[in-house]
Design a protein around this motif. Sequence first.
Motif, short mmCIF file in Angstrom:
data_model
loop_
_atom_site.label_atom_id
_atom_site.label_comp_id
_atom_site.label_asym_id
_atom_site.label_seq_id
_atom_site.Cartn_x
_atom_site.Cartn_y
_atom_site.Cartn_z
N ILE A 15 13.88 21.52 -40.38
CA ILE A 15 13.39 20.39 -41.15
C ILE A 15 12.01 20.07 -40.62
CG2 ILE A 15 13.69 17.92 -41.64
CD1 ILE A 15 16.71 18.35 -41.53
N TRP A 16 11.03 19.90 -41.53
CA TRP A 16 9.66 19.75 -41.08
C TRP A 16 8.90 18.77 -42.00
CZ3 TRP A 16 11.61 23.68 -43.94
CH2 TRP A 16 10.94 24.01 -45.13
N ALA A 26 7.59 21.64 -51.55
CA ALA A 26 8.82 21.65 -52.33
C ALA A 26 8.65 22.54 -53.56
CB ALA A 26 9.18 20.23 -52.76
N SER A 27 9.72 23.26 -53.90
CA SER A 27 9.79 24.17 -55.05
C SER A 27 9.12 25.52 -54.81
CB SER A 27 9.22 23.53 -56.33
OG SER A 27 9.95 22.37 -56.65
N MET A 28 8.60 25.74 -53.60
CA MET A 28 8.16 27.08 -53.24
C MET A 28 9.39 27.92 -52.88
SD MET A 28 4.79 26.63 -50.80
CE MET A 28 3.16 26.43 -51.50
N ILE A 29 9.25 29.23 -52.98
CA ILE A 29 10.28 30.17 -52.53
C ILE A 29 9.65 31.08 -51.49
CG2 ILE A 29 11.71 32.15 -53.23
CD1 ILE A 29 12.05 30.67 -55.93
N GLU A 39 16.39 14.17 -48.50
CA GLU A 39 16.71 12.83 -48.96
C GLU A 39 17.79 12.22 -48.08
OE1 GLU A 39 17.78 13.19 -53.04
OE2 GLU A 39 15.70 13.19 -53.72
N ASP A 40 17.79 10.94 -47.99
CA ASP A 40 18.80 10.22 -47.22
C ASP A 40 20.17 10.48 -47.82
OD1 ASP A 40 20.58 7.80 -46.65
OD2 ASP A 40 18.92 7.49 -45.26
N PHE A 83 9.74 14.77 -45.68
CA PHE A 83 10.18 15.93 -44.91
C PHE A 83 10.81 16.96 -45.87
CE2 PHE A 83 9.38 13.12 -41.52
CZ PHE A 83 9.29 13.86 -40.34
N LEU A 84 10.79 18.21 -45.42
CA LEU A 84 11.25 19.33 -46.25
C LEU A 84 12.30 20.15 -45.52
CD1 LEU A 84 7.69 20.46 -47.43
CD2 LEU A 84 9.32 19.13 -48.77
#
Length: 344
Positions: free
Chosen positions: A178-179, A236-239, A266-267, A279-280
């Motif tokens: 998680i970053w 987000a949404s990258m592969i 997300e919480d 965070f991602l």
Amino acid sequence: MARVWMDKSRCNFALVRCVPPKQLVDKQNPITPLKACKNSAELEGMRKAHIVDGVAMAHFIAWLQDAVVNQKRSVSEVEIDQVLTSFRAQQEGFFDLSFPTIAGVGSNGAIIHYRAKEGTDLMKYLDTTQPILLDSGGQYYFGTTDVTRTWHFGTATEEFKEYYTRVLKGNIGVDTMIWPEETPGFVLDVMARKALWDIQKDYGHGTGHGVGAALNVHEGPHSISPRWNNKEPLKASMIVSNEPGYYEDGRFGIRIENLLEILTVEDAVNGEAASKKQFLKFRPLTLIPIQKNLIKIEIMTEVELDWLDTYHQLVWEKLSGLLEDSSPAKDWLRTSCEKIERKR
């Protein structure tokens, strides 16, 4: 004065020299980062592609294990390539391979971009005495796949299991990261290598590359790699692929690769962001079991073993309903997705 926008790092010299330096705008193509972040339709297509690809691989590995273990055949790398392609070709939406299959038996597994050819001195045959590194992918009308697994259908040495387990630990290390937003991929690369660095080992390629949605299997601008000069943030949404490995020249190669989708964190309670800073995290796309009897339990943590069981549960839930009951593929998948024995 007219200006020409051109990314010199992506254009050949003949094109670049046609533009006077004062008119050249040397910047990244603005389409590149737009392509890297997939929309909802592209993401759904990629998820579907990995389900049908997982079905094809279940049929294939069940066939290969039967041929090597039960029929006691020596199967050529070329036949392995051909049969795997035939199983993929039976799946909905398949129209080509996403790249030439790498099927490296024994020492050929240490050749990073190896390609088996009939009639060459290099070509080998798989039996129960050697491992195989199999890097392959399918191009479907709705998505692109790229997966590597290392298999051994005999009795692997303790040394081989040690390296295999450390490669798996690296794969899990990246997968569970998680970053914070705006973090470039090279920051995550150390997680893939730590278990190997602990015994003063390493591998000589990047850990991850971007992948297109029914497009190029290698797609920028992001990556996970020691190349710190690539400062493109993971979004987000990258592969991206996650493919640590270990190679002994003249002996064997090991690589475990999954494709991952990047999500926002997300919480868990209220579904809102847990902090003001975004965070991602990753979610696996690839749905192919990891060979459990090559894992040295004593160097795995409970958290890593939990990850493995959870991953295999996901694979079973996504694929089992698409395989015929009592078929070799479903029997193989059931065994492969059972929880790992934790006796140390």
